[in-house]
Design an enzyme around this catalytic site. Sequence first.
Site, PDB file in Angstrom:
ATOM      1  N   CYS A  21      43.591  46.904   8.736  1.00  0.00           N
ATOM      2  CA  CYS A  21      44.749  46.395   9.452  1.00  0.00           C
ATOM      3  C   CYS A  21      44.820  47.079  10.806  1.00  0.00           C
ATOM      4  O   CYS A  21      44.204  48.119  11.020  1.00  0.00           O
ATOM      5  CB  CYS A  21      46.033  46.709   8.700  1.00  0.00           C
ATOM      6  SG  CYS A  21      46.096  45.981   7.065  1.00  0.00           S
ATOM      7  N   GLY A  47      42.070  42.644  11.615  1.00  0.00           N
ATOM      8  CA  GLY A  47      42.688  41.808  10.590  1.00  0.00           C
ATOM      9  C   GLY A  47      43.005  40.442  11.149  1.00  0.00           C
ATOM     10  O   GLY A  47      43.620  40.339  12.216  1.00  0.00           O
ATOM     11  N   ASN A 121      48.396  50.811   8.096  1.00  0.00           N
ATOM     12  CA  ASN A 121      46.944  50.681   8.012  1.00  0.00           C
ATOM     13  C   ASN A 121      46.450  51.829   7.151  1.00  0.00           C
ATOM     14  O   ASN A 121      46.740  52.980   7.439  1.00  0.00           O
ATOM     15  CB  ASN A 121      46.337  50.771   9.419  1.00  0.00           C
ATOM     16  CG  ASN A 121      44.809  50.853   9.405  1.00  0.00           C
ATOM     17  OD1 ASN A 121      44.218  51.452  10.296  1.00  0.00           O
ATOM     18  ND2 ASN A 121      44.163  50.267   8.435  1.00  0.00           N
ATOM     19  N   GLY A 122      45.711  51.494   6.105  1.00  0.00           N
ATOM     20  CA  GLY A 122      45.172  52.544   5.238  1.00  0.00           C
ATOM     21  C   GLY A 122      45.270  52.131   3.799  1.00  0.00           C
ATOM     22  O   GLY A 122      45.282  50.940   3.470  1.00  0.00           O
ATOM     23  N   CYS A 255      37.647  58.683   9.380  1.00  0.00           N
ATOM     24  CA  CYS A 255      36.704  57.732   8.779  1.00  0.00           C
ATOM     25  C   CYS A 255      35.544  57.474   9.740  1.00  0.00           C
ATOM     26  O   CYS A 255      35.716  56.880  10.809  1.00  0.00           O
ATOM     27  CB  CYS A 255      37.422  56.418   8.506  1.00  0.00           C
ATOM     28  SG  CYS A 255      36.308  55.104   8.034  1.00  0.00           S
ATOM     29  N   TYR A 261      31.173  50.809  12.291  1.00  0.00           N
ATOM     30  CA  TYR A 261      31.367  49.354  12.259  1.00  0.00           C
ATOM     31  C   TYR A 261      32.737  48.869  12.744  1.00  0.00           C
ATOM     32  O   TYR A 261      32.822  47.882  13.448  1.00  0.00           O
ATOM     33  CB  TYR A 261      31.178  48.866  10.816  1.00  0.00           C
ATOM     34  CG  TYR A 261      31.609  47.430  10.567  1.00  0.00           C
ATOM     35  CD1 TYR A 261      30.782  46.369  10.914  1.00  0.00           C
ATOM     36  CD2 TYR A 261      32.847  47.144   9.988  1.00  0.00           C
ATOM     37  CE1 TYR A 261      31.173  45.054  10.686  1.00  0.00           C
ATOM     38  CE2 TYR A 261      33.240  45.828   9.756  1.00  0.00           C
ATOM     39  CZ  TYR A 261      32.409  44.791  10.109  1.00  0.00           C
ATOM     40  OH  TYR A 261      32.791  43.503   9.893  1.00  0.00           O
ATOM     41  N   CYS A 401      35.103  52.954  -0.805  1.00  0.00           N
ATOM     42  CA  CYS A 401      36.097  53.642   0.022  1.00  0.00           C
ATOM     43  C   CYS A 401      37.474  53.466  -0.606  1.00  0.00           C
ATOM     44  O   CYS A 401      37.847  52.358  -0.977  1.00  0.00           O
ATOM     45  CB  CYS A 401      36.107  53.044   1.427  1.00  0.00           C
ATOM     46  SG  CYS A 401      37.382  53.771   2.476  1.00  0.00           S
ATOM     47  N   CYS A 452      35.159  61.996   7.426  1.00  0.00           N
ATOM     48  CA  CYS A 452      34.979  61.622   6.024  1.00  0.00           C
ATOM     49  C   CYS A 452      33.717  60.769   5.936  1.00  0.00           C
ATOM     50  O   CYS A 452      33.609  59.746   6.602  1.00  0.00           O
ATOM     51  CB  CYS A 452      36.177  60.805   5.535  1.00  0.00           C
ATOM     52  SG  CYS A 452      35.931  60.095   3.894  1.00  0.00           S
ATOM     53  N   CYS A 455      31.747  57.393   1.689  1.00  0.00           N
ATOM     54  CA  CYS A 455      31.001  56.195   1.270  1.00  0.00           C
ATOM     55  C   CYS A 455      29.497  56.468   1.227  1.00  0.00           C
ATOM     56  O   CYS A 455      28.750  55.747   0.580  1.00  0.00           O
ATOM     57  CB  CYS A 455      31.341  54.994   2.148  1.00  0.00           C
ATOM     58  SG  CYS A 455      31.250  55.283   3.912  1.00  0.00           S
TER      59      CYS A 455
END
Length: 482
Positions: A21, A47, A121-122, A255, A261, A401, A452, A455
């Site tokens: 988002c 989004g 967002n999250g 992240c 990406y 994730c 982080c 993934c």
Amino acid sequence: MTPLRHTADTDTGQDKFRDECGVFGIYGHPEAPALTRLGLYALQHRGQESAGIATADGERLYLTRAMGQVSEAFDERTLASLSGDVAIGHVRYSTAGDSRIVNAQPILIDCVHGEIALCHNGNLINAPELRTDLVSQGCIFQTNSDTEVVLHLYARSKAATPQDAIVESVAHVHGAFSIVLLTKDLLIAVRDPHGFRPLVLGKLGDAMVVCSETCALDLIGAQYVRDVEPGEVLVITRDGARSYRPFPVAQPSHCVFEHVYFARPDSLVFGQSVNEVRTNLGRLLAREAPADADVVVPVPDSGMCAAIGYAEESGLPIQMGLIRNHYVGRTFLAPQQEIRGFRVRVKLNPVKNIIEGKRVILVDDSLVRGTTSRKIVGMIRAAGAREIHMRISCPPTVSPCYYGIDTPSRSELIASSHTVEEIREFVKSDSLQYLSLTGLRQAVGSRSGDYCNSCYTGEYPVEAPRDEEAYMQMALKLPGDR
Ligand code: AMP
């Protein structure tokens, strides 16, 4: 904000799960609603399923939400109905099962502390437990999104002021949250103590702006001031901004996939240029995984910056050997007649005279299930490529994730159960190589310890849900659902 159910978007050939988002907020500008709409345009990549704006004029709140992209969601009449010089906005992408207006944001409620609107967002890791607990105490939920728990906690808070009630309620949630909230006279920005998702603060004349990425500041002519810091609750009033720090201090865990990406290359996220990091990823990939080839071809748009870096470092020419159709909506009807690879072809088509007879280095940012890559490799092969060397500008994605990037469950991540050689066999390329974790760390530079990488490593900075499959499958039904 993440709905607690995952389904594949088969219509678009996009077999990845997405639920990111974008959030935006502006305080103290006479054109707050129009500027919010512009900010959301810039964040549209985060989004595309629904969009919404809430405003406040000191007396009350106004809200509009619609399914679809920003360009379709708000017309001039709708905007004119939003009164006030304070506004927040949201763009959301969710999966088909949750694609309904009731889950669109901002979510607005009225309670003992007055009206409040929220955009998130999250992903709130402990939302299922909190929700079960709240429901057992008699709470009635209107949406099936994790975000709504924050509003229930707020409504039940005994704190004396709205701002204390907000600080108290966000202190109960764990996970990834960049949140903006609006009351009749406050704009509040909250970032979780690990700072998983981006959130920046900007200035436009005397007005203050908060948003997911700096590309939204650029569009409205605002200046970037700083990031909202991990663990910071920033309360903006007529008297200026004040920071609270209600969370225990934690190691930052930004992240890294935002750089790989998700974010726009023209943005600064976590204080670093996305384009620079992404190009570095490509350069390092070329060093780690060279190939004898004639041409570097990016998978547009996601592999673009890394391919440029790869070409620069390797000295090979880069060519647009795949063309993307930017006008494909989320839903289209496939013809009855069988067309090979239709679902990917509707979006991407090879340029035959670039590919034919060539040894191609195909660069993409990530490989998740491998099904899209397999189709792309097939298309390039059919266009006459002599060899295809697939290069991925991040390490193999081995773990889901839980912090707001919507990935499939572990069992669907091809790299969680297959070696690189087995994945190569599946995508049918002549060679396949990924960037190493060391390379990824090098690309983000000296602050790599603040990222982080779960993934790619399976090491989660915030406790992962105990039963992963149950968590991924959990569907919270709304009244009327069968
Ligand atoms: P596949 O080969 O099926 O794993 O698909 C790889 C493609 O999916 C790449 O072009 C990626 O850029 C894209 N991708 C990776 N993660 C996501 C995500 N969370 N949402 C949407 N697309 C993604």
